[in-house]
Design an enzyme around this catalytic site. Structure first.
Site, PDB file in Angstrom:
ATOM      1  N   TYR A 142       0.821  -1.214   0.000  1.00  0.00           N
ATOM      2  CA  TYR A 142       0.000   0.000   0.000  1.00  0.00           C
ATOM      3  C   TYR A 142       0.857   1.267   0.000  1.00  0.00           C
ATOM      4  CZ  TYR A 142      -4.217  -2.754   0.959  1.00  0.00           C
ATOM      5  OH  TYR A 142      -5.262  -3.630   0.887  1.00  0.00           O
ATOM      6  N   LYS A 193       3.172 -15.186   2.016  1.00  0.00           N
ATOM      7  CA  LYS A 193       3.238 -16.065   0.851  1.00  0.00           C
ATOM      8  C   LYS A 193       4.710 -16.316   0.537  1.00  0.00           C
ATOM      9  CE  LYS A 193       0.520 -17.163  -2.011  1.00  0.00           C
ATOM     10  NZ  LYS A 193       0.010 -18.539  -2.296  1.00  0.00           N
ATOM     11  N   ASP A 226      -3.072 -17.734   1.829  1.00  0.00           N
ATOM     12  CA  ASP A 226      -4.256 -18.305   1.171  1.00  0.00           C
ATOM     13  C   ASP A 226      -4.805 -19.484   1.986  1.00  0.00           C
ATOM     14  OD1 ASP A 226      -1.969 -19.762   0.528  1.00  0.00           O
ATOM     15  OD2 ASP A 226      -2.569 -20.175  -1.542  1.00  0.00           O
ATOM     16  N   ASP A 250      -5.666  -6.778   5.435  1.00  0.00           N
ATOM     17  CA  ASP A 250      -6.880  -6.105   4.977  1.00  0.00           C
ATOM     18  C   ASP A 250      -7.922  -7.157   4.571  1.00  0.00           C
ATOM     19  OD1 ASP A 250      -8.564  -4.060   4.217  1.00  0.00           O
ATOM     20  OD2 ASP A 250      -7.536  -3.620   2.341  1.00  0.00           O
ATOM     21  N   ASP A 254     -11.459  -8.616   6.916  1.00  0.00           N
ATOM     22  CA  ASP A 254     -12.846  -8.562   6.436  1.00  0.00           C
ATOM     23  C   ASP A 254     -13.472  -9.949   6.530  1.00  0.00           C
ATOM     24  OD1 ASP A 254     -12.726  -5.860   5.780  1.00  0.00           O
ATOM     25  OD2 ASP A 254     -13.743  -6.145   3.858  1.00  0.00           O
TER      26      ASP A 254
HETATM   27  C1  IPM Z   1      -9.486  -0.926   6.014  1.00  0.00           C
HETATM   28  C2  IPM Z   1      -9.964  -0.276   4.738  1.00  0.00           C
HETATM   29  C3  IPM Z   1      -8.903   0.689   4.246  1.00  0.00           C
HETATM   30  C4  IPM Z   1      -7.677  -0.126   3.876  1.00  0.00           C
HETATM   31  C5  IPM Z   1      -9.318   1.619   3.101  1.00  0.00           C
HETATM   32  C6  IPM Z   1     -10.564   2.402   3.421  1.00  0.00           C
HETATM   33  C7  IPM Z   1      -8.193   2.546   2.727  1.00  0.00           C
HETATM   34  O1  IPM Z   1     -10.308  -1.241   3.804  1.00  0.00           O
HETATM   35  O2  IPM Z   1      -9.144  -0.204   6.955  1.00  0.00           O
HETATM   36  O3  IPM Z   1      -9.478  -2.159   6.086  1.00  0.00           O
HETATM   37  O4  IPM Z   1      -7.587  -0.616   2.740  1.00  0.00           O
HETATM   38  O5  IPM Z   1      -6.812  -0.266   4.718  1.00  0.00           O
HETATM   39 MG    MG Z   2     -10.330  -3.214   4.599  1.00  0.00          MG
END
Ligand code: IPM
Ligand code: MG
Length: 369
Positions: A142, A193, A226, A250, A254
């Site tokens: 990132y 990985k 993975d 990230d 989720d």
């Molecule tokens: C997170 C979000 C952020 C990220 C975005 C909004 C920049 O998805 O905090 O997980 O990718 O880190």
């Molecule tokens: Mg995120």
């Protein structure tokens, strides 16, 4: 002594409405626990762009550096999709993380018993789940250079991002994972990985080095990211602390969020090195996004944001018992059946609005005295 200071950056979409509920909780602590915070508010993301033409002004950045903790709602929305990359709402958030050097992002996935049937996984897979994902937050793909979209030699274009990690960047986030593990189940699983990426090989070696030299008492395992994703949905309770890089963290967080029933449940803490005050630089935010599709309708779940404030109590203000009080209040309200729209499953429940949920949590706090 001065009151602890908090900067609220509610942001975009559902950010302001979930933050309004957090303010009720902060107010309750001032009124009923004698714990007053100095709260200031400012703009971030699209709402800052609308006023200032930038998703984070230098003045706001300076305020964030000066307070004890930043609470952030969410950034982004379709209205801003057309903007140049450099002024997109997300850049404001990434700048905060980078300039405050918040390298350790704690994302706890805890399944409250009342929601165990709500998860898309079977009850016995998620009931009682309590895992912590530690995501590296200030480096990796990132932020790595070179990056950009360039012309290639064939008249087309090439998009470039660079996955890059140094020894120090890996070691410091590994330490934070091992420290947390010692206060929990004493187990760390590191994910990368290493089978296809040199940065993954280095990650694995450096995490192992920190373990062998500094935390030999903590159980350490390694997994390809993975396979880790697969194991997270197969049998998540095998994990205690997971440590991983920015991109994998990230994605995996989720995924872990859905184990808890809803993305609307997952808080996070982003911590840097301790400052002179002994407190780490810190930003607290829900893992969910700005959810523009439901913004302004009273449908948003404020729990992730409220639990993020609980994390601030624990990690910035050394008020672990008060943090637990907030977590118990959330648990009690869910056990009573209160459900925001995202938590309404086939088994039903009592529908409540965003504000209704905040009010019930305040009531449950009151009942805890
Ligand atoms: C997170 C979000 C952020 C990220 C975005 C909004 C920049 O998805 O905090 O997980 O990718 O880190
Ligand atoms: Mg995120």
């Amino acid at each position: 002594m001065a009151n602890p200071s908090i900067l609220i950056l509610a942001g975009d979409g559902i950010g302001p409405e979930v933050m309004a509920e957090v303010k009720k909780i902060i107010g309750w602590f001032g009124d009923r626990r004698g714990i007053a915070f100095d709260v200031t508010e400012d703009l971030v993301g699209g709402s800052a762009y609308d006023v200032h033409g930038t998703p984070l002004t230098d003045a706001t950045m300076a305020k964030a550096q000066a307070v004890d903790a930043v609470l952030l709602g969410a950034v982004g929305g379709p209205k801003y999709d057309v903007l140049d990359f450099s002024v997109k709402p997300e850049r404001g958030l990434l700048r905060l993380r980078k300039e405050m050097d918040l390298y350790s992002n704690l994302r706890p996935a805890q399944c409250f018993d009342a929601l165990a049937d709500f998860s898309s996984l079977k009850r016995d897979v998620v009931a009682g789940l309590d895992i912590m994902i530690v995501r590296e937050l200030t480096s990796g793909v990132y932020f790595g250079e070179p990056r950009g979209i360039f012309p290639d030699n064939e008249g087309g274009r090439v998009g470039v991002n660079t996955q890059r990690y140094t020894t120090d960047e890996i070691r410091r986030v590994a330490r934070s994972a091992f420290e947390l593990a010692r206060r929990r189940g004493n187990k760390v699983c590191s994910m990368e990985k290493a089978n296809v990426m040199e940065s993954g090989i280095l990650w694995r070696e450096e995490v192992q080095w920190v373990h062998d030299n500094e935390y030999p008492d903590v159980e350490l395992s390694h997994m390809y990211a993975d396979a880790g994703a697969m194991q997270l949905v197969r049998w998540p309770k095998q994990f205690d602390v997971i440590v991983t890089d920015n991109l994998f963290g990230d994605l995996l967080s989720d995924c872990a969020a859905m184990l808890t029933g809803s993305l609307g449940m997952l808080p996070s803490a982003s911590l840097g090195a301790p400052t002179e005050s002994g407190r780490p630089k810190a930003l607290y935010e829900p893992v969910h996004g700005s959810a523009p599709d439901i913004a302004g309708q009273g449908k948003a779940n404020p729990i992730a944001c409220i639990l993020s404030f609980a994390m601030a109590l624990r990690y910035s203000f050394d008020m672990g018992e008060e943090a637990t009080r907030v977590e118990r209040a959330v648990e009690a309200v869910l056990a009573d059946g209160a459900r925001t729209a995202d938590l309404m499953g086939p088994e039903g429940g009592v529908p409540v609005s965003t504000a209704g949920m905040g009010d019930l949590i305040v009531k449950a706090l009151e009942a805890s005295l």
